[in-house]
Enzyme design. Structure first.
Site, PDB file in Angstrom:
ATOM      1  N   TYR A 154      -0.308  -4.114   0.572  1.00 43.09           N
ATOM      2  CA  TYR A 154       0.303  -2.977   1.278  1.00 43.09           C
ATOM      3  C   TYR A 154       1.781  -2.864   0.918  1.00 43.09           C
ATOM      4  O   TYR A 154       2.274  -1.789   0.631  1.00 43.09           O
ATOM      5  CB  TYR A 154       0.134  -3.124   2.800  1.00 43.09           C
ATOM      6  CG  TYR A 154       0.544  -1.862   3.505  1.00 43.09           C
ATOM      7  CD1 TYR A 154      -0.346  -0.804   3.646  1.00 43.09           C
ATOM      8  CD2 TYR A 154       1.846  -1.700   3.961  1.00 43.09           C
ATOM      9  CE1 TYR A 154       0.045   0.375   4.250  1.00 43.09           C
ATOM     10  CE2 TYR A 154       2.249  -0.524   4.559  1.00 43.09           C
ATOM     11  CZ  TYR A 154       1.338   0.514   4.703  1.00 43.09           C
ATOM     12  OH  TYR A 154       1.730   1.688   5.284  1.00 43.09           O
ATOM     13  N   LYS A 183     -13.922  -3.358  -4.646  1.00 46.27           N
ATOM     14  CA  LYS A 183     -13.304  -2.081  -5.035  1.00 46.27           C
ATOM     15  C   LYS A 183     -11.851  -2.396  -5.338  1.00 46.27           C
ATOM     16  O   LYS A 183     -11.067  -2.672  -4.429  1.00 46.27           O
ATOM     17  CB  LYS A 183     -13.434  -1.104  -3.864  1.00 46.27           C
ATOM     18  CG  LYS A 183     -12.837   0.254  -4.053  1.00 46.27           C
ATOM     19  CD  LYS A 183     -13.393   1.159  -2.974  1.00 46.27           C
ATOM     20  CE  LYS A 183     -12.764   2.507  -2.912  1.00 46.27           C
ATOM     21  NZ  LYS A 183     -11.610   2.535  -1.994  1.00 46.27           N
TER      22      LYS A 183
HETATM   23  O1  LIG Z   1     -11.841   4.836  -2.227  1.00 43.99           O
HETATM   24  C1  LIG Z   1     -10.718   5.187  -1.975  1.00 43.99           C
HETATM   25  C2  LIG Z   1     -10.287   5.388  -0.595  1.00 43.99           C
HETATM   26  O2  LIG Z   1     -11.278   4.907   0.264  1.00 43.99           O
HETATM   27  C3  LIG Z   1      -9.796   5.369  -3.087  1.00 43.99           C
HETATM   28  O3  LIG Z   1      -9.273   6.615  -3.038  1.00 43.99           O
HETATM   29  P1  LIG Z   1      -8.078   7.000  -3.993  1.00 43.99           P
HETATM   30  O4  LIG Z   1      -8.652   7.142  -5.353  1.00 43.99           O
HETATM   31  O5  LIG Z   1      -7.580   8.296  -3.438  1.00 43.99           O
HETATM   32  O6  LIG Z   1      -7.072   5.891  -3.904  1.00 43.99           O
END
Ligand SMILES: O=C(CO)COP(=O)(O)O
Length: 263
Positions: A154, A183
């Protein structure tokens, strides 16, 4: 019985990926939980427009899940990932909690839940996140719902090497906590991404971050990530914050690059 339960999680996980290529184009539209977002004023319209262009899965909060259900009828519809947490900052302190449980995902027929793991925060917040995600993973295991964990820093880390170390630690912790999918942020170095793919034995998908750069750079980055072994994208703002026509072009190119039809 145990075998059947285990199989159900594997089947749900497999629904996130294209059966032929093993890769996935996920479209996140869950940002509105933090308030109004440019480009996502009407998430249903965004879904109606972009899903037919080759989206394999959609990441959303429960409210949009309720409002968009009919877009997911039918055998060929994309899978759905339910965002299970949110956060806000007040006087420097982060409040981060679960807002949707795996049981909701199970009842709604979603295939996965997603949670953020903020790292590089004060120890008490890091510990809270670890405890919260552990509970989520335990509950998701009971429901046989896969968990996607998104390790994030963050607080900004200006030094590239320190940032890579912190991101690698965060990704490692997410893996240790039981992520079925990671992710990840692109670490900034292709070799590091390749190392992550090698050592974390679950699929990695790449997120996008705030809108930046042109379409060509974005597609090149995705192409290189897929070549490093990343199994797809979960990119939101870099798609739907672009002008409509451009966002549709980006979506089509994602499906081609991710599924290896062009490079
Ligand atoms: O999966 C995402 C948000 O949950 C990623 O979104 P962004 O590509 O806008 O960062």
């Amino acid at each position: 019985m145990l075998g059947v339960e285990r199989m159900s999680k594997a089947i749900r996980l497999s629904r996130l990926f294209n059966g032929q290529t093993g890769n996935t184009v996920l479209l996140p539209v869950d940002h509105g939980i933090l308030g109004e977002v440019q480009g996502l004023e009407d998430p249903i319209e965004v879904l109606e427009r972009l899903i037919p262009l080759g989206v394999d899965g959609v990441l959303m909060n429960n409210g949009i899940r309720l409002r968009s259900e009919s877009l997911f009828y039918g055998r060929l519809a994309p899978s759905r990932i339910l965002s299970s947490d949110t956060f806000y900052l007040e006087e420097g302190a982060m409040h981060h909690d679960l807002i949707a449980m795996p049981e909701t995902a199970l009842q709604a027929g979603c295939d996965c839940v997603k949670v953020l793991l903020f790292w590089n925060r004060p120890g008490s917040e890091n510990m809270h996140n670890i405890r919260m995600i552990s509970e989520l993973v335990k509950e998701a295991e009971r429901c046989q719902i896969p968990v996607m964990i998104e390790p994030l820093l963050y607080d900004p880390v200006p030094d590239a090497k320190t940032k890579i170390k912190a991101l690698t630690d965060a990704t490692r912790i997410a893996y240790e906590l039981g992520a079925d999918i990671l992710k990840v942020v692109h670490p900034g170095e292709h070799e590091v991404l390749k190392q992550w793919v090698g050592k974390f034995k679950v699929p990695l998908v790449m997120l996008g971050g705030g809108l930046n750069g042109g379409v060509d750079d974005l597609i090149r980055l995705v192409d290189q990530a897929v070549k490093a072994g990343v199994r797809g994208v979960a990119i939101g703002r870099n798609v739907w914050q672009r002008p409509k026509e451009e966002s549709e072009r980006v979506m089509r190119m994602f499906t081609e690059v991710v599924h290896g039809r062009i490079s």
